[in-house]
Scaffold this active site. Structure first.
Site, PDB file in Angstrom:
ATOM      1  CD  GLN A 111     -17.918  11.697   7.254  1.00 27.44           C
ATOM      2  OE1 GLN A 111     -17.579  10.779   6.510  1.00 27.44           O
ATOM      3  NE2 GLN A 111     -17.108  12.240   8.137  1.00 27.44           N
ATOM      4  CE  LYS A 160     -17.996   2.416   1.938  1.00 31.46           C
ATOM      5  NZ  LYS A 160     -18.006   2.545   3.419  1.00 31.46           N
ATOM      6  CG  MET A 479      -0.535  43.076   2.526  1.00 31.45           C
ATOM      7  SD  MET A 479       0.780  44.163   1.932  1.00 31.45           S
ATOM      8  CE  MET A 479       1.781  43.019   0.992  1.00 31.45           C
TER       9      MET A 479
END
Length: 585
Positions: A111, A160, A479
């Site tokens: 991550q 972290k 649209m």
């Protein structure tokens, strides 16, 4: 203090009461601190995009900074859309993101992503904090940069190990501001005098206002109204500026631009002096640049110097905060030795009244099917006199809402203007409802847009946020379908949705209330029921499938080349066929 404790202390000292976020491994120390305090409420969303749009809705309806908290990697990348949305619409946003420990940065850790690199183009500024003793200072500076000058989003990326590390906390009063960023708020007086002199000679003047008036604060809107009253100039606004001048005001021309009113666009085209206040000459406003307001002198007031002369060359540039500049303009106008005579602009107002007489928002009423314009007219009538806030998704419904809702005050209209982000409306409504728990908050949605972030219904239920989702359900990406019909030979490629969910059952599955309306005669009672329910509501309003949003300035055309409702080709509508060759009725 630990870095995580510093984060919570810094948020509290910057006046934060709510944050919107989603936990993950890289921000668990911060979430642990959130668990151990009660000063700041955390709102758990179901997707990081929802956190960003909720923070945007919170910020735009309060004037405060919105705060979001995401984890590393996909948490940060999912935040990119709301960050870019906030950048384009000048919304103050602080995004706190987790990052892998500093020792793992660059190793393709689990991550991990280059959050600072990814978000550099979509933020005002961003930081990677590698030393816990810098953390408090950076967060204080993040809030200052987000809300000063032209507001916008910032990112603070916190590894972290920095969250676990211990260091010293620096209060906001002691931190030194970044000297390279000192926005200029006072306008140059000589330029303001030149603007007033030009305005005093105008015979066909117009105020063109934008989101900068709203962002400057309520005092700027009051000063704008005062200046309009003093000068008796007509006034129009961009999508983002709605509410800074009351829709009930006698000088109001309605919104301008691609789907703006006939009178606003014609006045912009034919004016001789244009006073642009806190707008940026966006392409949806200007149309074809070489035909934009060809015979006017232009005054541009903006706090962002990079916006001046960026798209349109102006004659009198004024860099400064809208509120400060308008205050000077009111004072200098009052001090004019000789005020302009009313006769000077009499012919101009005669032309405007002639343009107004042509109802450019007209539509064919029906007793059999609900016209989307009629649905919004009725919704507006029922919202009058209430403490109402409107958010929207993006598409036809957004433009119809801007046309048919009359906003009397700023900060009541939350929509995605610059980026045009489908999925914005529901999470934005949640942010507004968190900030204004007793208000009536309505998300005007399309059946396609609402499905982009529909999972945030779960957030509404968890926190008891009684938002109302009013879906104009025409079974199309409206649209997209309109452009395909008018500009691509009726080839309706992938704009029809066959596997539409049952929105009533979907609402009930989440624990909300579902309502459906298919006939015009049922509409009032159903809207009243929606408003009175004290729970989140999904209102499935079945409207005419092929209604088009007019007026419309086709791409590449000038303001005076608008396509009006009575000029639309009925043949194009009658001959429309879907992807499987079926006649559309």
């Amino acid at each position: 203090m630990t870095g995580a404790e510093i984060v919570l202390k810094a948020l509290k000292d910057n006046g934060v009461e709510h944050i919107f976020g989603y936990p993950g491994g890289a921000v668990l120390p911060i979430y642990d601190e959130i668990f151990q305090q009660d000063d700041i409420q955390h709102i758990l969303v179901r997707h990081e995009q929802g956190a960003g749009h909720a923070a945007e809705g919170y910020a735009r309806s309060t004037g405060k900074v919105g705060v979001m908290l995401v984890t590393s990697g996909p948490g940060a990348t999912n935040a990119v859309t709301p960050l870019q949305d906030a950048l384009m619409d000048s919304v103050p946003l602080v995004c706190l993101s987790g990052q892998v420990p500093t020792s793992l940065i660059g190793s393709d850790a689990f991550q991990e992503c280059d959050t600072v690199g990814i978000t550099r183009p979509c933020t005002k500024h961003n930081w990677l904090v590698k030393d816990v003793n810098d953390l408090a200072h950076v967060i204080h500076e993040a809030f200052r940069i987000a809300q000063s000058g032209r507001p916008g989003p910032v990112v603070v990326d916190i590894p972290k190990d920095v969250q676990f590390a211990t260091g010293f906390y620096e209060p906001p009063s002691e931190h030194l501001t970044q000297q390279s960023y000192q926005p200029k708020v006072q306008g140059n007086l000589n330029s303001i005098r030149a603007a007033i002199e030009l305005m005093a000679t105008a015979r066909r003047p117009i105020f063109y206002t934008g989101g900068g008036v709203v962002n400057s604060g309520p005092e700027a809107s009051k000063l704008l109204r005062e200046l309009v009253e003093l000068t008796n100039f007509p006034i129009t606004s961009t999508l983002m500026g709605l509410g800074c001048y009351p829709a009930s005001g006698s000088n109001w021309l309605g919104m301008l631009g691609m789907h703006g009113s006939y009178e606003a666009n014609m006045a912009m085209h034919d004016c001789d002096v244009m006073v642009c206040v806190g707008a940026r000459f966006d392409d949806r406003i200007t149309g074809r640049l070489n035909a934009f307001s060809p015979n006017s002198k232009k005054i541009h007031i903006d706090i962002d110097p990079s916006s001046i002369n960026k798209n349109v060359r102006v004659d009198v540039p004024i860099t400064g905060d809208v509120g400060h500049v308008l205050e000077d303009m009111v004072r200098l106008w009052r001090a004019l030795p000789k005020k302009p005579e009313k006769a000077q602009t009499q012919d101009w107002w005669t032309s405007i009244q002639r343009w107004r007489a042509r109802n450019s928002f007209a539509y064919a009423p029906s007793n059999d099917v609900i016209m989307p314009q009629y649905a919004l007219q009725r919704l507006y009538e029922f919202s009058k006199g209430r403490d109402t806030y409107i958010t929207t998704e993006v598409g036809q419904h957004q433009m119809w809402a801007a046309q048919f809702f009359g906003f009397e005050q700023p900060n009541r209209w939350m929509t995605s203007g610059g980026l045009g982000t489908m999925g914005y409306g529901l999470p934005a409504a949640l942010g507004v409802q968190v900030a204004h728990p007793d208000a009536l908050v309505i998300d005007i949605a399309g059946d396609a847009s609402i499905q982009m972030c529909i999972q945030e219904m779960s957030t509404a239920i968890q926190y008891g946020l009684p938002v109302k989702i009013f879906i104009l359900n025409n079974q199309y990406m409206g649209m997209v379908r309109q452009w395909q019909q008018l500009l691509h030979g009726n080839r309706l490629s992938n704009s029809y949705t066959e596997a539409m969910p049952d929105f009533v059952k979907l609402a009930e599955a989440y624990g909300a209330v579902g309502l459906r309306c298919e006939k015009p005669g049922e509409l009032d009672d159903k809207i009243q029921e929606m408003i009175e329910v004290k729970k989140p509501v999904i209102f499935d309003c079945r409207v005419a499938n092929l209604a088009n949003c007019f007026p419309m300035i086709p791409s590449g055309k000038a303001h005076n080349e608008m396509l009006l409702p009575d000029e639309a080709t009925d043949e194009a509508v009658a001959n429309a066929i879907d992807a499987k060759g079926r006649q559309l009725v």
